[in-house]
Every structure is written in C-alpha cells, then in structure tokens.
Design a protein around this motif. Structure first.
Motif, mmCIF file in Angstrom:
data_model
loop_
_atom_site.group_PDB
_atom_site.id
_atom_site.type_symbol
_atom_site.label_atom_id
_atom_site.label_comp_id
_atom_site.label_asym_id
_atom_site.label_seq_id
_atom_site.Cartn_x
_atom_site.Cartn_y
_atom_site.Cartn_z
ATOM 1 N N GLN C 256 42.082 34.824 32.870
ATOM 2 C CA GLN C 256 41.873 33.693 33.313
ATOM 3 C C GLN C 256 39.472 34.184 33.200
ATOM 4 O O GLN C 256 39.369 35.214 33.825
ATOM 5 N N LEU C 257 39.068 33.791 32.185
ATOM 6 C CA LEU C 257 37.592 33.691 32.870
ATOM 7 C C LEU C 257 37.188 34.068 34.025
ATOM 8 O O LEU C 257 36.027 34.030 34.355
ATOM 9 N N GLN C 258 37.370 32.679 34.639
ATOM 10 C CA GLN C 258 36.927 32.228 35.786
ATOM 11 C C GLN C 258 36.581 32.743 37.145
ATOM 12 O O GLN C 258 36.069 33.478 37.868
ATOM 13 N N SER C 259 38.148 33.479 37.061
ATOM 14 C CA SER C 259 38.707 34.127 38.111
ATOM 15 C C SER C 259 38.741 35.811 38.064
ATOM 16 O O SER C 259 38.859 36.921 38.951
ATOM 17 N N GLY C 260 38.681 36.356 36.753
ATOM 18 C CA GLY C 260 39.554 37.883 36.429
ATOM 19 C C GLY C 260 40.734 38.217 36.013
ATOM 20 O O GLY C 260 40.826 38.765 36.404
ATOM 21 N N GLU C 261 41.644 36.691 37.077
ATOM 22 C CA GLU C 261 42.718 37.530 36.810
ATOM 23 C C GLU C 261 43.265 37.517 35.704
ATOM 24 O O GLU C 261 43.491 36.868 34.005
ATOM 25 N N GLN C 262 44.452 38.531 35.782
ATOM 26 C CA GLN C 262 45.919 38.728 35.070
ATOM 27 C C GLN C 262 46.395 37.432 34.562
ATOM 28 O O GLN C 262 46.959 37.541 35.497
ATOM 29 N N VAL C 263 46.256 36.762 33.273
ATOM 30 C CA VAL C 263 47.442 35.822 33.362
ATOM 31 C C VAL C 263 48.961 36.455 32.532
ATOM 32 O O VAL C 263 48.561 36.756 30.863
ATOM 33 N N GLU C 264 49.648 36.973 32.813
ATOM 34 C CA GLU C 264 51.139 37.523 31.780
ATOM 35 C C GLU C 264 51.232 36.365 30.946
ATOM 36 O O GLU C 264 51.349 35.401 31.797
ATOM 37 N N GLY C 265 51.690 36.678 30.123
ATOM 38 C CA GLY C 265 52.344 35.964 29.202
ATOM 39 C C GLY C 265 51.611 34.832 28.441
ATOM 40 O O GLY C 265 51.022 34.273 26.938
ATOM 41 N N GLY C 266 49.828 34.790 29.310
ATOM 42 C CA GLY C 266 48.843 33.932 28.642
ATOM 43 C C GLY C 266 48.317 34.895 26.775
ATOM 44 O O GLY C 266 46.942 34.141 26.070
ATOM 45 N N HIS C 267 48.956 35.870 26.930
ATOM 46 C CA HIS C 267 48.993 37.001 25.345
ATOM 47 C C HIS C 267 48.723 36.002 24.932
ATOM 48 O O HIS C 267 48.741 35.727 23.302
ATOM 49 N N ARG C 268 50.073 35.060 24.731
ATOM 50 C CA ARG C 268 50.616 33.963 24.001
ATOM 51 C C ARG C 268 49.375 32.815 23.258
ATOM 52 O O ARG C 268 49.513 31.786 22.515
ATOM 53 N N ASN C 269 48.528 32.325 24.151
ATOM 54 C CA ASN C 269 47.372 31.914 24.181
ATOM 55 C C ASN C 269 46.587 31.470 23.131
ATOM 56 O O ASN C 269 46.529 31.053 22.501
ATOM 57 N N HIS C 270 46.056 33.593 22.307
ATOM 58 C CA HIS C 270 45.665 33.195 21.277
ATOM 59 C C HIS C 270 46.016 32.510 20.062
ATOM 60 O O HIS C 270 45.587 32.336 19.340
#
Lengths: 407, 407, 407, 407
Positions: C256-270
């Motif tokens: 999350q670029l706003q919070s710097g938090e790792q969003v696991e599974g977010g790797h699918r977003n690309h």
C-alpha cells in the motif's frame, strides 16, 4: 598573482608511467601553474625522459601542498637542501608542519647525503637520529619531547611505485576489481609467488577473518602452516575463538563443520571455548595439558609463528592472548611486519586487513581475497594501492591454493 | 531411548506468535521428542492458549540444550526450582555450565520468588547477590573469585519478545530488508517515535559512522543535538576525527564539504586535526580556548552529552578522548546504555553498531540506517533481532528526519 | 622485426588530458613500438601540444588493432586517405573487417572531405551514402545487401572526450563511485543542468526501473513530467505495470503506497492491472474511458511524451504497449534518442540503463542513480564512460530533485 | 460486522510445518477473524493434526482474498463445490476474477472429482478442457475467445510445499543466504543429487550467465554436457556470443582465457564472432563447415541438447539462434521445462534465472549459484521459494562440481 615558486625535476619513465600528466594535474588541481623549463622525451619505450618544471602558486601554503604531492610522484626539489626538522615539545604531539609519510620507499637528505627512512609506513612522521645518521618512521602517539621530526618538504625524496610492464605478475588482477575473471590462473600465480618468496627467505603474513573458520577452510590454513607458507598471522578475537571452538567442539558459529548442519544454540560454544581457555590460563597452557590439539592456533603456537590478535569493541570474552589495547596491538603488528614480511595474504577480513594495510610498506606484495568486492576496493581507497584484489570464495580459494602448492 | 525428561509450560499467544511451532521445531531439531500433555487453544484472536509439554531427550546434555532454548521462547519448567548457582574460583573464569543470557527480559527464582535480572544484555552470565536479593548481568572478564553465578536452567524465566499486531509501528520495516520500500513513511514514523520517547523522558542513543561526516550530514546530527533528540553518542576515532577536521578545516576525508570537491592531499587534514587537539590536550580544552567552535563533538560536549568513542586497530592518532582499551570502552558503553536509553539509531556504522547491539536490551527500539543491506542483515544475524532496518542514504535520511522533527 | 608501420599525429591537450601516455601504453600493450618523430610540449596549462609518432608493429593485423585504438584517442593518420568501404553481400552480415564505432563524435573522409557520422552510438557499423555525401551508424542486423560499409581504419577521425578542468559540473561525481559523498550538492547540480538543458531546448530522457514505483517515488516523476522536465521515458513491463497498478489499486508489488503496509496477496494486483488494460485494449483507451486517471503513464500519454517500453523474458502479461520484440524496441529507442535528447537520468534500472547506455552518444549528459554501486560501475564498464554515478536512494533523490527544481 | 464467512479444513503436519499459525496470521492480517470449530493436535512429531476453522470477513472481497491465500497453505473449503469458470470473451484477456496460480501442485474439482492441473507455473490462469476432463495452466496472452477459465476459489486445492525434516538434503542451504558456510559440502550434495536425478531419468536444466565464460568456466560446463549432466540450457545472447567468441578467438569480453590477460580492443571480438556466424547463416552451419569446433554451444548442438536463448534489450547482434521475441522465447522455455526437467542449476545469471524461476514448478529442485547474495535473495522474493542459494564463485563451484561428479 602567483608569488610562491619552486623548481622540481622529474626523471625516468615519467611519460610511460603517467607520472608527468599526473604531476601537471596535481599542480593545476591545487590552483598552481607551471612552466616546463626543460624537457627531453625518450623516443622509444626503453628511453627515459626528463623534465624540469617551475611550479608557481598563489601562496606558500598552496605551494607546500603541491610540492608535497609532487614528491610522492618522485619529484625532487632542484635546490636540494637538507631536511628541515623541528623538536617535539610535548609527548604525543607533532610539530604542526610535520611531514606525513606515504608507504613508498622514502629518503631524506642529512648533511648533504640521502639516507633511507627505516620502518616506512603511511600517515606517520619521520624522526631523525643525528647521532647515528639515521631516520625512521614514528606514529604520532609515540613521539617524545626532544625528538627531532621532519617538517616541510625540503630534502625529501620518494621513489614512486612503478609496475613493470612485461613481467608484472599481479597485473592482471590489478586492472580492476571484478568477480568476472579467470581466478584459477590468479591462484596459480599467487602460489608461484609464495614459493618464490619462501625460496629467497621472505616471510608471508596471513591476515584472517572468522569466515575462514565458518566455511571450514581452517584446515587449509593449518596445512599451509605445516608446509611452511605462513610466517605470521594477524586477526582478532573472532578468528582465534572460532578456531579453538572448532578444535574443541567441532563447530563454528553454531555450524557443525563436518556436516554443515546448523546447530542452533551452538552459538554458545564460542563462549564455552573462551571460558575453557581462560580456565587453564592461556593457549600455551591449553596445548601443554592436551586440551587444544589441532587447528590454526595450535599449528602456529607449536611452531612459534607469531599471531597478533587485536581485539575490537564487539568482542566477547576475550580469548586469552587477544590484545585489548589498540596501541599495544598496533605496536606488535609493526614489529612483526618489519621483521622480514615480504608478502601478505588478507582473507575474508575487513577491519584487520585495513589495519594491516595501514602498516605495510608498499613493497610488500599484498593480495586481498574476499567475496565482497567492496572490501577489496576499500583497502585500495585507503592507500594500500599495491593490494591485488581477488573477488572470490575464501574457502574454494584456499582449497585450490593448498592443492597448487602441494604440487 | 530417551531417558532424560522435563515438563514445561507455555502460555499466552503461543500459536499466534508462532511460539508453539518454534518450540516443537527446537525439540526435534536437537534430537528430542515431546508429548503434549495438555493443550487449550484460544478460539479467537484475542484468546490466549496454553500447552503443557513433556520433553524427552537421549541424554541430559541434549535435554539441557533443549530446555535452555525453550526458555528463550518463554517456556517455564513445571517444577519451578530456585536457580542453581556455582561460585567463581578464578577471576575472569565462569563455572563451566554457566547460563548464557539473551537480550530479553529475564527473571530468576531466588528463595521461591521471581526477581528481574538487572542490566540485561546478550551472551553474558548472571550473578546473584543474595544479600540484597538481586541478580544482574556480568561479562565473563569481570567476574571475580567468590561471585555466585547462575548455572543450568532451573529457575530461569525469559519473557519472549512479541510484536503487537495492531499497533506495531516498526512492523513495516521489519518484514524484510529492502531498498524497495516507501522510506519517507518510515522516516516520519521514526520521527514520531523519537518525539514520543523524549516526551516520556526516554533517552535516545546515536551510533555514528564516519560517512555521516563525509556526506556532509554532520550538520543534521548537530541540529538534532541542539533540539534535544540526542542523549548519547557512540562511535570511534573516525567520526570524532572527521567531525573535528570538518570543524577546523572544512573538509572530511579530503572533500570540501561546502563544494563537494575532492581536495587531494586533504587526507592529511585528519592527522592535522588530531595533532591540533593533542596539542591543546583535549577536546574540552580545545573548546575552552576557542579552537573548536562547532560540529557534533562541540555540540555534545557543551551539553554534557556522553560520547563514548571506542578505538579500533585501524586508527591513526588517536584523537584525545578515544578509548584505546576495548574492555574499558565496553564498560563505558554499558554504563550509558543502562542509564535510561530507550531508543537507538545506528547510522552508517558497522563495527560500532554491532558492538552496541551486543550490549542493548531487546526492549530498546533500534533502527539501523545504512545504504548497504548487508550491514542491516548482519546486525540481526548476530542477535539484535529487534533492530528495524532501513536501507537508504544516511545523508538524505538525516535531512528528512530533521525536517520532519522540526514540524 | 617490425615490418608494418604508420605515422599518426596527435594534437591538443594531449599531455594534460593523458592522451599521449595512453597512446604509448596502447602501442606497447599491443606489442608495437614507436618513435617520436616530432613533439612540441605546451609550456603552460593553456598551451596545446603536438606529437607525430611513427608506430611499428610485427604484422599488419597488429598494426590495424593499434591504429584503431589510437583513433579513439584522437590520432589521425598522417597520410589521410579516404575511408575504405566494402559492399554488404548478405542482409544482416557485415564485411569481416568492418569498423566498429565508439560513442564519440566521429568523422569520415569522403572525397578528401571530413564529414560527421550521423546517429553515432557504440559497437555498430558506419554506412556511407555517396549520393548525398553522408555517413551514418547502422546496427549489424539492419544492414542490407548493397550497403557500403566502412572497413579498416583509413580516413576515420574520432574526437576524444575531454572533460573541461574548470567548469566540469559532473567532475565531483565522476572521480569514483561512492556512497560516502555529499549528495545534496550533487542533486542541486543535476537540477541546475536540467534547467539549463531545458532552457536551450534540449530534451531530457528518463530511464526508470520499477523500484521508482515501489518506493512511492512515482509521484515525483509525475510532477517532473507536469513541470516539463521529462521529454521521453524508457523502461520495461514492470515500470508501466506497477505504475498503473498503483493508479488503479493504490499498491505496488503488494505494498500500500499510502501506508507502506505489506498487502500479502496484493502481488496479484499487477496481473489484475495488466488484465484490466488488456480488457479495454490499450493505455490510450483506458485514459479515454476514464479508467486510468493518474500516474507516470497517464501524465506522459496525455502530453504525447514518448514511452518506449521494452519487454524482457521475465515479464508477465505483458501490458499493452510493451514491445515484445527486442529489435523493434531498440529501433524505437534509437529514434527517440536521435530526436534531440541531450541529457539522460537513469534511476533504479539496470537492464534498461545498460541498454540505453549502448545507444547514447557520449555527448549526452548521463546520470545514473542507484542505491547499488555495482549498477553504476557496470554501466561504465560497458562503455558508457560519460555516465556520472550517484549512489543514493532513488526515492529521496527524486524528492530532493523535485523540491530543488520547484525553487 | 463480519457478514461473509466460509469454513475451511486444514490437516496434516499443520503445526509442525507452521501452517496453522500462518493461516491465522493470514486471516487477521487481511482483516478477518476466525473460530476454531474443531481441532485435534498430534501429540508426537509423527502424528498429524486437524483443524476446522470458520473464517469471517467484513465483506466478500476480503473473504475472497483470505480464502485464496489459505488455499496456498493447503486449506480446503468444507463445502467442496466444483471449480467455477467463466468464458474468455476476447483474445488475451482473462475474466476479471480469474484464479492466479502458484507454482505448487494444484488440483481442481470437476464433476465432483479432483484432477491435477497440468503444466503448473506461477502467476498464470487455469483453463478447463471439459471434453477430456483436464485442466492446464495458460498465460494471459495465450488465452483465446471461448476458453473456459477458473475464477474465484471454489473447487481448488493446493498441496503445500513441505520440507522433510530428516532427509531434506538442501536444508542446510535454505536456512539463509550467506557466504559464510561450508560450501564444499554443499557442492558434494548437489553432485549427489545430480547423479540421483540422472539415475532415475530426470533431466537437468542449466541457466547460464556470461560470467561463466568470462571466468574460463565454460570448459567445466562443456565437460558436464559431455558426461551427461546437462539436458537443457537457458541463457541469452551474451552466453552464446562469448562462448563462440572464446571458441573462435580464445577471448571473452576482451580477456585471453588462457593467460588471463586483458586484450584491450578485444571487446570487438564478440561482434566479430556474431558476424562470423551470421555470415555462414547459423550455428548448425558453422559446425557443419568446421568453423565452430568446441565450447558449450558446440557440445550442446552436436548432442541435440536444447538451448533456449532469449534476447534482451541490451543485446548486440544478435547471434543467430537468439530469440528476439519474448513471448516466443517464453513459450519455448515452457516446452523444455515441461518435458521432464527435475532439477535446475542457475549459475551467474539474474535476468534469465528470474525468468526461469517464473516458469518452474515448485517441485523442480533448484540451485542458484552466484557470488552476489542479492541475486539469490531476489529469486526467492519473486516466488521461486524452493531455490536453494549458494553464494560462491561460479568458476570454482563448477570446477569442484566437475571433479566431484567424475569420481
């Protein structure tokens, strides 16, 4: 307006060895200017050249800086005066304008006669002993009231370091630091130089970091000691502690060296090893009572090979024999180096490699082996320019070196 | 055949915090086995769990190792005996079975009562003071004949380190070491923690490497001192030397800090700086006579902020105030740390960062800033697991930090 | 016996710029020899020098190699003949003795007249267009049967790259690659050069790696586009994909670029981002329908700023607009570079930075910014010697750059 | 309020293998919550455990994310439905909710029956072939209108990767990436696994970077080909070009491989090598006419060992046989991998190693050898978690490997 000036002479392979352009760069970078009063260029590669250059600078301070740097390129003041000196007025404090050495062969002019400076190393002062007509290096903290110290730049001659074009064995390593080179060739070359050094009675110094033990390569260093290729060892608390840990418990930093397995909790073994040696009192005693029976430390001690172990602020223990005081440790390293060291191999060590580099004359063949290119670069950056770097794996390097030397 | 056994209890967020699987891993990795005698699993994330586990091992030594590691996970022996102790028989030598500490909060049981171990740090022993019913850490080389030292694993309780899930501010940095993260957010977070630490009267320690000066970032650290965010400084000969060099001559390692230009020959300035301070006798004296008028050292001295400067084997000089003896230096670092340090920032330093990490309790918030990821990794590998690493440029980090703190 | 020989002339600041000693090194390293037939040395730093040198070699092949290297130092054959050429007999195959270019300004002699070689880049061939009396670079795979290609070394003149001593703005960065420098000064310097480049109508190229997005620095690049400091962008599938991912979902590589938090599974977003753009058909269409509303890609497209996105073998997708064929991609990069690029900033990119470096004329001001010193070194090693390296954090670099440019 | 929920089951060594705590972490990190509806814990290390967990989440989207991640840990939805699918409506575009694969063994439920997904690799979609009752992976750009693609998370089962505790040969390498390990042991272990792989008919893939040639280690790879340990080679333009350059001219990147000497100007040899092969038309033709007589490429071609050479944007030439289009190259790599590759050695390659890692099923034993620890880390970070990293010198690694395999 340039009011200050001096005339210097440069001679030898001054174009071929890039001395002349570097001299000109130096003058102009510092804000000076120059006139070439006379110049002869060697027409072929075997001829030497000569240049007499008048250096001008806006003030005496700038001129001083320029001249002192030109001296490191081999420039000699035309009007060669004797060295100028001042007397130390307070223990551990140098005259403000003291001459700071390089690690290159250096001469000073006393009573019209050039004499060599003994115990040369970089970044120290030169003391003059008029009685015996000698000069030697002395670190700042060792000067005493009444010592006569060289100041300014008169009467100083530095013999620049020139790599021979044709037969320079280290050349292929020195061009740049890279892991993308043929390393087996380099190792064979180093082995040959070690043989030659020993054949003419020169001593070889090893500077070792603890990774040598962690990777199981201690056995190769032990073998090099047994076969006569190690005449001195420098290191810290870690190398001796892990070496003795591996001798006593078979582990290094919690890794079983026989199986390569991580032994969690084994990290306590290094504390146990230190405590065990402290318990008997010393490494010598541990060998005497049969507690310590192999390893680098063992092999070195039974052959009276000096190990200078300089502590550091991150040490546990420390292991008996490790020197806690840095100035005492530096002093012992100096004694060992000046006692015939002609070649130095620095393996997987950064702190002790840099420290040793500070003390080595440039004439000592120096090889730095590390898997991290930054270590090799750092040593050169800090003035140990003669160091040939080999970016490779210390364990496999030592394995190959032992094999090659045994042939 | 497993003949040795012990029963231990684990309780709290032992599944959520991965304590239970780690405990089972530990037992099996060491060659032991276990039976879960009783277990309650919290059904939701707010419930705690409980497990009573019988650990068996092939021999007492193995059992010892296992139990000592389980203790670091918070396991408590079911039959809680008092700590066992042995008396030191020789200065600087621990009993062979001495308990080696972690940097976690630790308690020992004396006369049936759990008391906290004072001055906790990793890899040292615990001494018992029966008279005052107290316990404290003691490094190996400081034990004296007659001291009572904890041995074995009875009567020891370690409070494991748990990161809070929801409000763990450092979490985003700790997941892994990478330069590919949003660092501005991390810097703002660190700034906020510094403010909070100061608001509750906690002290902040800075461990500084010389690159802070070389990059011109000394000015930012000086500003942090002036604004009250620095209560102690650790470093070596290089940081103070280059700081004073920049105060006296405007250069650091031969670079003009105002212009960024390389001043060849300026490398001598650090020797001149050391000699100049040695000449007046000390940093205090240099400030008194008006020689030293700004910089980190100046700002710290005039505010009585302790600077512990531990020398190293590679030092020139050294600068007055730098401690040559490593054990004395470690001792002074311990005193400062135990005097209220709650947060530590380690910037561009490897040797002194690792040394400080060795001495810090795990509860001290620790941030390691370095452009080289290996430095950050190394600190964690050596046990300072609480360190949050930020792989970034020290100069730009400090610039941003100062800006954020001034808002 | 040296039977082959040629006479060459060198003139200009040939000693000051180290040209002469390098020439002599070159001759001797290749096994040749030389006689200085005539030489005038400039007596002051403003005077130029002249040397006429007879080069001898054991055979014609060796002489060829030597002369071709001397040409890169600015040597001109005394008997200036016209360039020699051969005709291509097969598409995509050069004559065996083809002249391989450098990235330096180069001239060829046609009908007794020196004309400049257009579209200069390194490691390609020179084609002659007799009809229009022109010469231009051509890559091996683009030559066609019947093309007239320069061979040998007659009639070729290379204008060596000289750094101006006094006003060379990049000088302080080029001396060596180090993170231990004052970077704020360097950034301000780069900002000033960008302003100057724009003021005279020059174009600025940005080569971007995906870490620019991962670190949240995409916003700074977008700002640079809006303020007119970006005229072209090179990159790969990753930069556009993560840029669009962050525009659509607010994440980059699962952070999350706003919070710097790792969003696991977010790797699918690309993958989702690629699929979403493929679904509407193209980036242009995505902007048109209001799907893509900000980010680097958005800002570039709405301003018709060319983005050349060259795919690589590790790509997912790919994103529409990414070029899968490497030769087509190289061709488009060439077109953009030749269309007025005067400055190039390469940020956190290795593959695309090296690829761009291969195509850039040496006259293009090139700055490489990476936290890893190896990237900077690698670019220089591969011939992009004009690149000034800045070892620093890309995010903080861009933040500072934007701030400085907005003043 | 958590309105969305699903019930999942986990069974096996779910505590021992850290599956359960990871599952709980996943749920809570994503903002969900859970109730343990039923749980049996294995009392000893040989017993398996079972947990039935009700997962709740604030909305369906979050639940989706959670469930899809739990599936990667082996969770199975209690109410096992068949997979849900949607039909592709446009070539190269997936349904928005497509299921994105991992590289783990995966099954889908069709008509109440679990069937294995063929050609598994990470980050692609699953296509269902109802006619033949099969399922296989398909990359985004290869889907066609009418294809039936798996969406959502129903009816999907992922078999998690579990390392065996006792007989895991790679275990000692996987714990962490470090150069401070005993590497000879690791090399012998790799050699043993290569022998075992070959003994059971498995194929071994080598992914090679050009440093293999630059360091003179091409001869060892050639030997491995001759002795039957190489069944496929992946690389780029550089490896084949320098291999052929060394076969034709004895140099690699301008270094004489026999002597280790830098041959300045020799950098043109790689262009000459490309041109020479282009001239005869192909590698096959070059072998036929006797131009190419040794080296890796030669040995591979005469044995019909597939070499897939994927170009990149930085390539010169390219060499005939190098694939310029990335999607074609990926396609060929997929074919080779799916044709029996059971082990992969990636040596001194970053780009092609990552690209290969993207395509490898997790079951393929993967070893990454590089002197730079960052390469090894990067591969793991990008999902090739099964890769065992060895931070060492490629040349000395290959030399030792060949020696060990010949015994």
């Amino acid at each position: 307006m340039h009011t200050a000036h001096e005339v210097v002479e440069l001679s030898g392979h001054i174009i071929d060895s890039w001395t002349l352009p570097r001299a000109w760069d130096t003058i102009m970078d510092r804000g000076g200017n120059f006139d070439v009063e006379e110049m002869h260029v060697g027409a072929t590669k075997n001829d030497t050249s000569y240049a007499r250059i008048k250096v001008t600078a806006p003030d005496e301070n700038t001129l001083d800086t320029i001249i002192s740097q030109l001296q490191q390129l081999g420039a000699v003041l035309l009007q060669a005066n004797d060295v100028r000196t001042e007397i130390v007025e307070q223990d551990g404090v140098l005259p403000a304008r003291f001459y700071s050495t390089t690690n290159l062969v250096t001469q000073v002019r006393i009573n019209g006669q050039w004499i060599g400076v003994e115990r040369i190393e970089m970044d120290v002062a030169i003391a003059i002993d008029r009685e015996h007509n000698r000069a030697h290096c002395v670190p700042m903290h060792e000067v005493h009231t009444g010592d006569e110290i060289v100041v300014g730049h008169d009467g100083i001659r530095v013999i620049p370091y020139t790599r021979e074009r044709d037969h320079e064995d280290f050349a292929f390593m020195q061009s740049d630091v890279s892991s993308e080179k043929v390393k087996v060739l380099a190792i064979h070359n180093i082995a040959r130089q070690m043989k030659e050094t020993r054949a003419r009675g020169g001593k070889i110094l090893f500077v070792l970091g603890p990774a040598v033990i962690h990777t199981g390569a201690g056995r190769y260093v032990a073998e090099l000691i047994r076969t006569g290729y190690v005449q001195a060892i420098f290191g810290g608390n870690a190398i001796i502690t892990h070496d003795i840990e591996s001798a006593l418990y078979g582990t290094s930093l919690g890794v079983q060296l026989q199986s390569g397995e991580q032994v969690e909790g084994g990290h306590r073994n290094h504390l146990r090893a230190i405590n065990a040696i402290r318990n008997v009192g010393s490494v010598e005693k541990a060998i005497e009572v049969g507690l310590l029976k192999d390893g680098i430390t063992y092999e070195a001690y039974i052959r009276n090979i000096p190990m200078v172990l300089a502590g550091s602020i991150r040490d546990d223990g420390p292991m008996p024999g490790v020197i806690s005081d840095m100035q005492i440790a530096q002093g012992q390293m100096r004694e060992v180096i000046q006692d015939g060291i002609e070649m130095a191999l620095m393996i997987s060590s950064m702190l002790h490699a840099i420290a040793t580099g500070n003390l080595l004359p440039a004439r000592v063949r120096t090889v730095v082996v590390d898997i991290n290119p930054a270590v090799v670069t750092k040593l050169s950056d800090r003035g140990t320019f003669q160091a040939a770097g080999l970016v490779t794996d210390a364990e496999l390097f030592l394995r190959e070196l032992v094999e090659e030397l045994s042939e």
